[in-house]
Design a protein around this motif. Structure first.
Motif, short mmCIF file in Angstrom:
data_model
loop_
_atom_site.label_atom_id
_atom_site.label_comp_id
_atom_site.label_asym_id
_atom_site.label_seq_id
_atom_site.Cartn_x
_atom_site.Cartn_y
_atom_site.Cartn_z
N VAL A 1 -2.89 -32.64 0.70
CA VAL A 1 -3.53 -33.84 1.21
C VAL A 1 -3.24 -34.96 0.22
O VAL A 1 -3.42 -34.79 -0.99
CB VAL A 1 -5.06 -33.65 1.38
CG1 VAL A 1 -5.70 -34.90 1.93
CG2 VAL A 1 -5.36 -32.45 2.24
N HIS A 2 -2.78 -36.11 0.72
CA HIS A 2 -2.47 -37.24 -0.15
C HIS A 2 -3.76 -37.83 -0.72
O HIS A 2 -4.79 -37.87 -0.04
CB HIS A 2 -1.69 -38.31 0.62
CG HIS A 2 -0.99 -39.27 -0.27
ND1 HIS A 2 -1.65 -40.30 -0.91
CD2 HIS A 2 0.31 -39.36 -0.61
CE1 HIS A 2 -0.78 -40.99 -1.63
NE2 HIS A 2 0.42 -40.44 -1.46
N ALA B 1 -0.02 -32.55 4.72
CA ALA B 1 1.28 -31.90 4.87
C ALA B 1 1.05 -30.39 4.89
O ALA B 1 0.20 -29.88 4.17
CB ALA B 1 2.21 -32.27 3.72
N SER B 2 1.79 -29.71 5.75
CA SER B 2 1.73 -28.25 5.77
C SER B 2 3.15 -27.71 5.78
O SER B 2 4.08 -28.38 6.23
CB SER B 2 0.96 -27.74 7.00
OG SER B 2 1.69 -27.98 8.18
N LEU C 1 8.31 -28.36 7.62
CA LEU C 1 7.18 -29.11 7.08
C LEU C 1 6.61 -29.93 8.22
O LEU C 1 7.34 -30.42 9.08
CB LEU C 1 7.63 -30.08 5.99
CG LEU C 1 8.25 -29.51 4.74
CD1 LEU C 1 8.86 -30.61 3.91
CD2 LEU C 1 7.21 -28.76 3.95
N LYS C 2 5.30 -30.08 8.21
CA LYS C 2 4.64 -30.88 9.23
C LYS C 2 3.74 -31.89 8.53
O LYS C 2 2.98 -31.53 7.63
CB LYS C 2 3.81 -29.96 10.15
CG LYS C 2 3.36 -30.59 11.42
CD LYS C 2 2.77 -29.52 12.34
CE LYS C 2 2.41 -30.08 13.68
NZ LYS C 2 1.80 -29.07 14.54
N ILE C 3 3.85 -33.15 8.94
CA ILE C 3 3.03 -34.23 8.39
C ILE C 3 2.09 -34.70 9.49
O ILE C 3 2.53 -35.01 10.60
CB ILE C 3 3.90 -35.42 7.92
CG1 ILE C 3 5.09 -34.97 7.07
CG2 ILE C 3 3.04 -36.47 7.21
CD1 ILE C 3 4.72 -34.30 5.78
N LEU C 4 0.79 -34.75 9.19
CA LEU C 4 -0.23 -35.14 10.17
C LEU C 4 -1.17 -36.16 9.55
O LEU C 4 -1.33 -36.21 8.33
CB LEU C 4 -1.07 -33.93 10.59
CG LEU C 4 -0.38 -32.70 11.10
CD1 LEU C 4 -0.22 -31.67 10.02
CD2 LEU C 4 -1.17 -32.12 12.23
N ASP C 5 -1.84 -36.94 10.40
CA ASP C 5 -2.93 -37.76 9.90
C ASP C 5 -4.21 -36.92 9.94
O ASP C 5 -4.20 -35.77 10.38
CB ASP C 5 -3.07 -39.07 10.69
CG ASP C 5 -3.40 -38.87 12.16
OD1 ASP C 5 -3.89 -37.80 12.55
OD2 ASP C 5 -3.17 -39.83 12.93
#
Length: 150
Positions: A81-82, A89-90, A97-101
């Motif tokens: 988590v940023h 990110a997972s 890789l998967k980037i989500l809000d």
């Protein structure tokens, strides 16, 4: 503190002989990959990601999770988590890789290294966000560290 049975917990103590204050969260059904404290939106929450692809949001004052996200179907092997940007990110051994809000909306899925050879991402084993920039580092079970930016 992550536990093998999928639970998590909070343990505090000032000295070796003081009583330890403990609060356990036991809603995860599988191993916890990573945890991260965040303060987005003025709330102070703990986020946890488990190997079954599930993320949970916790308020430390409550015994139950605030909400859940199903991030991915394949086993999640890395979770980050940023610090300053509301992004998760997972990563997976399935080489993506998967980037989500924080609402669970997918922003990007990365399946290949950027580059002239187009080499595949290895099985993702760790993730780290830069503390202030939109920059993600991914380590894998191959000898590469990949950096991704906007």
């Amino acid at each position: 503190v992550g536990r093998v049975g999928g639970g998590g917990g909070l343990e505090r103590g000032r000295r070796q002989y003081d009583d330890v204050e403990q609060m356990s969260f036991t809603e995860h059904a599988s191993w916890i990959v990573n945890t991260k404290f965040t303060s987005f939106g003025g709330r102070f929450e703990l986020l946890s990601g488990s190997i079954n692809g599930e993320a949970k949001f916790w308020d430390l004052r409550l015994p139950r999770s605030l909400r859940n996200l199903d991030i991915q179907r394949s086993p999640m092997t890395a979770f980050g988590v940023h610090n300053n940007i509301p992004l998760i990110a997972s990563g997976a051994h399935a080489q993506f890789l998967k980037i989500l809000d924080l609402d669970g909306d997918t922003k990007n899925v990365i399946r290949y290294h950027e580059g002239f050879l187009g080499q595949r991402i290895g099985a993702v084993s760790c993730l780290a966000w830069h503390p202030t920039r939109l920059l993600l580092a991914a380590g894998a079970t191959d000898p590469f560290i990949s950096l991704y930016s906007q």
